[in-house]
Design a protein around this motif. Structure first.
Motif, mmCIF file in Angstrom:
data_model
loop_
_atom_site.group_PDB
_atom_site.id
_atom_site.type_symbol
_atom_site.label_atom_id
_atom_site.label_comp_id
_atom_site.label_asym_id
_atom_site.label_seq_id
_atom_site.Cartn_x
_atom_site.Cartn_y
_atom_site.Cartn_z
ATOM 1 N N LEU A 67 4.652 -3.130 3.047
ATOM 2 C CA LEU A 67 4.202 -1.835 3.597
ATOM 3 C C LEU A 67 2.765 -1.996 4.062
ATOM 4 O O LEU A 67 1.929 -2.555 3.351
ATOM 5 N N ALA A 68 2.504 -1.520 5.293
ATOM 6 C CA ALA A 68 1.162 -1.677 5.870
ATOM 7 C C ALA A 68 0.485 -0.316 5.998
ATOM 8 O O ALA A 68 1.128 0.679 6.322
ATOM 9 N N CYS A 69 -0.832 -0.294 5.737
ATOM 10 C CA CYS A 69 -1.585 0.954 5.950
ATOM 11 C C CYS A 69 -3.034 0.644 6.303
ATOM 12 O O CYS A 69 -3.469 -0.509 6.248
ATOM 13 N N SER A 70 -3.765 1.707 6.660
ATOM 14 C CA SER A 70 -5.126 1.536 7.164
ATOM 15 C C SER A 70 -6.003 2.695 6.685
ATOM 16 O O SER A 70 -5.620 3.859 6.839
ATOM 17 N N GLY A 75 -7.903 -2.146 5.435
ATOM 18 C CA GLY A 75 -6.485 -1.788 5.345
ATOM 19 C C GLY A 75 -5.884 -2.424 4.115
ATOM 20 O O GLY A 75 -6.589 -3.066 3.321
ATOM 21 N N ALA A 76 -4.599 -2.229 3.947
ATOM 22 C CA ALA A 76 -3.926 -2.854 2.809
ATOM 23 C C ALA A 76 -2.511 -3.241 3.207
ATOM 24 O O ALA A 76 -1.921 -2.648 4.126
ATOM 25 N N LEU A 77 -2.025 -4.254 2.514
ATOM 26 C CA LEU A 77 -0.627 -4.664 2.658
ATOM 27 C C LEU A 77 -0.023 -4.680 1.263
ATOM 28 O O LEU A 77 -0.563 -5.336 0.358
ATOM 29 N N PHE A 78 1.062 -3.930 1.084
ATOM 30 C CA PHE A 78 1.822 -4.043 -0.162
ATOM 31 C C PHE A 78 2.812 -5.185 0.048
ATOM 32 O O PHE A 78 3.560 -5.202 1.032
ATOM 33 N N LEU A 79 2.770 -6.132 -0.863
ATOM 34 C CA LEU A 79 3.608 -7.330 -0.760
ATOM 35 C C LEU A 79 4.336 -7.439 -2.101
ATOM 36 O O LEU A 79 3.744 -7.861 -3.099
ATOM 37 N N ARG A 80 5.598 -6.997 -2.123
ATOM 38 C CA ARG A 80 6.323 -6.946 -3.393
ATOM 39 C C ARG A 80 6.438 -8.338 -4.013
ATOM 40 O O ARG A 80 6.643 -9.326 -3.272
ATOM 41 N N ARG A 81 6.286 -8.389 -5.330
ATOM 42 C CA ARG A 81 6.338 -9.686 -6.017
ATOM 43 C C ARG A 81 7.649 -10.410 -5.697
ATOM 44 O O ARG A 81 8.716 -9.799 -5.700
ATOM 45 N N GLY A 82 7.548 -11.662 -5.382
ATOM 46 C CA GLY A 82 8.740 -12.461 -5.099
ATOM 47 C C GLY A 82 9.126 -12.468 -3.625
ATOM 48 O O GLY A 82 10.047 -13.185 -3.219
ATOM 49 N N THR A 83 8.435 -11.658 -2.796
ATOM 50 C CA THR A 83 8.772 -11.626 -1.362
ATOM 51 C C THR A 83 8.280 -12.900 -0.690
ATOM 52 O O THR A 83 7.088 -13.223 -0.794
ATOM 53 N N PRO A 84 9.173 -13.640 -0.026
ATOM 54 C CA PRO A 84 8.704 -14.858 0.643
ATOM 55 C C PRO A 84 7.867 -14.510 1.873
ATOM 56 O O PRO A 84 8.394 -13.993 2.856
ATOM 57 N N CYS A 85 6.571 -14.742 1.794
ATOM 58 C CA CYS A 85 5.669 -14.385 2.900
ATOM 59 C C CYS A 85 4.443 -15.285 2.805
ATOM 60 O O CYS A 85 3.731 -15.256 1.793
ATOM 61 N N ARG A 86 4.208 -16.083 3.836
ATOM 62 C CA ARG A 86 3.080 -17.022 3.805
ATOM 63 C C ARG A 86 1.787 -16.303 4.188
ATOM 64 O O ARG A 86 1.809 -15.301 4.891
ATOM 65 N N PRO A 87 0.632 -16.819 3.736
ATOM 66 C CA PRO A 87 -0.638 -16.188 4.119
ATOM 67 C C PRO A 87 -0.832 -16.208 5.630
ATOM 68 O O PRO A 87 -0.286 -17.045 6.338
ATOM 69 N N PHE A 88 -1.625 -15.258 6.098
ATOM 70 C CA PHE A 88 -1.880 -15.134 7.541
ATOM 71 C C PHE A 88 -3.288 -15.648 7.839
ATOM 72 O O PHE A 88 -3.479 -16.526 8.674
#
Ligand code: PLP
Length: 418
Positions: free
Chosen positions: A207-210, A221-234
């Protein structure tokens, strides 16, 4: 008399573009811009309160989003970065899939990114919307495929305020295939509506917000990144944010974002009720006083602060310039601020007719909007529209025709008809 003294008082009705920093937010930030300016990663004692404020802010945001884990919050510079992190990070973590499902009405942060991914040979489904700006849930389910890696659907549309059924869409996605990631761009809802990532939105992975949309400053801003979600750093190149986002944290901004979020929850229902009442009165009175005007998003669930009008037979830009003379700040659906006079892709996707797509006007309210400000707009706008229409050849033509023909003209879009 100076220019400033001659200028009418500002009536700010462009809160979906950005909001004023709340005084309470500014006060919370002040120490981190003056005395406590230290880098939160530094080891000396002076940096301790800065690191503590960062930790406390993360906990506050995690609590405000429904009691998620503080480690699931990644602070960023804006929603555009949060969205790019979520989309590009998910793609890189899931190289064997190449299909993304989104809507045709996303903010450019998602829309343009998806167009860019298409150029990189990703397959993107842009779901159509109806005249009220809603997607068809059956279309949505049909769009999910074995190659789908990500769904990106906004929580509420920035132009029309139309709210998407994220609870249902995210649940249906996981029922179809639990490994498809679900991102929602909640830039227009965080700070305006309750967000429960452990309840109604428990199937949302990202979930993205500003901050600047809910009375915190720009640049955080913030990014909610649920634990265990496969997502590499940007953003790579630093250990910050648990190694997920390099770059020294904007501590003052983060403290401001957390304070603004708690502020939005205090007296939330009363504030929301007041804003909705003001918006509904604005809508009612403008419709009663201006002929040939439509509410974009009518019939759909909408944010309580947003009113998007299509005013047939005139240019939105003309309206904005005239409103500006009265000190009224609003925006139109066209992307003219970015140097193009292309009509909004959102209104085009909704099938807003050609005589109205250029005449759209967005008025967006905030907790600081007053009754008197609404009165001033209700007084000024009908006169502005009448004046502009006297100069409009389309309006002239429509007046000289029988009513049924004029209405048909309002519906006809020469760019869509052969
Ligand atoms: N997404 C939505 C729905 C928005 O309304 C906006 C800003 O208007 C953005 C993303 C981009 O926000 P930011 O300016 O923080 O990058």
């Amino acid at each position: 008399m100076s220019d400033a003294a001659r200028r009418p008082e500002t009536i700010y009705l462009d809160n979906n573009a950005t909001t004023a920093v709340a005084p309470e937010v500014f006060e919370a930030m002040r120490p981190f811009l003056t005395t406590d300016y230290f880098n939160p990663s530094s080891v000396y004692e002076r940096a301790t309160p800065v690191a503590a404020a960062l930790k406390a802010s993360r906990e506050t945001v995690a609590r405000a989003l429904g009691g998620v884990r503080p480690e699931e919050i990644v602070f960023t510079s804006c929603a555009t970065e949060s969205v790019s992190h979520a989309v590009r990070g998910s793609i890189r973590a899931n190289p064997h899939r190449n299909h993304i499902v989104t809507t045709g009405v996303e903010h450019p942060a998602v829309h343009e990114l998806c167009r860019d991914l298409e150029r990189d040979r990703y397959d993107v489904t842009f779901l159509p919307v109806d005249r009220s700006g809603r997607i068809d849930v059956a279309d949505f389910i049909r769009a999910l495929r074995t190659e789908t890696l990500l769904v990106a659907v906004m929580h509420a549309n920035n132009e029309t305020g139309v709210v998407f059924p994220i609870e249902d869409l995210s649940r249906l996605t996981k029922e179809t295939d639990p490994s498809i990631l679900f991102l929602t761009d909640a830039t227009q809802t965080v700070g305006k509506v309750g967000i429960d990532l452990r309840g109604a939105l428990k199937h949302v992975d990202l979930l993205a917000c500003s901050g600047h949309k809910f009375h915190a400053p720009k640049g955080v801003g913030a990014l909610f990144l649920r634990r265990g979600t496969p997502c590499r750093p940007f953003l790579v190149g630093g250990h910050q944010e648990g190694g997920r986002r390099g770059g020294t944290e904007n501590v003052a901004g983060i403290v401001g974002l957390a304070r603004a979020l708690t502020l939005s929850l205090e007296e939330h229902d009363a504030v929301e009720e007041r804003i909705r009442r003001l918006r509904d009165r604005l809508q009612r009175e403008l419709i009663a006083r201006i002929p040939c005007v439509e509410v974009n998003g009518e019939g759909a669930a909408r944010l309580s602060n947003t009113l998007n009008l299509s005013i047939h037979f005139i240019e939105g830009e003309g309206i904005l310039y005239q409103l500006n003379e009265h000190g009224i700040c609003a925006s139109s659906g066209s992307a003219c601020t970015s140097g193009s006079l292309e009509p909004s892709h959102v209104l085009r996707a909704m099938g807003v007719p050609f005589t109205a797509v250029h005449g759209s006007l967005r008025l967006s309210l905030s907790r600081y909007t007053t009754e008197e400000e609404i009165d001033r707009v209700v007084e000024a706008l009908p006169e502005i529209v009448a004046r502009l229409r006297r100069l409009s050849p389309y309006w002239d033509q429509s007046r000289n025709r029988p009513r049924s023909e004029a209405e048909a003209m309002m519906r006809k879009d020469p760019e869509h008809t052969a």
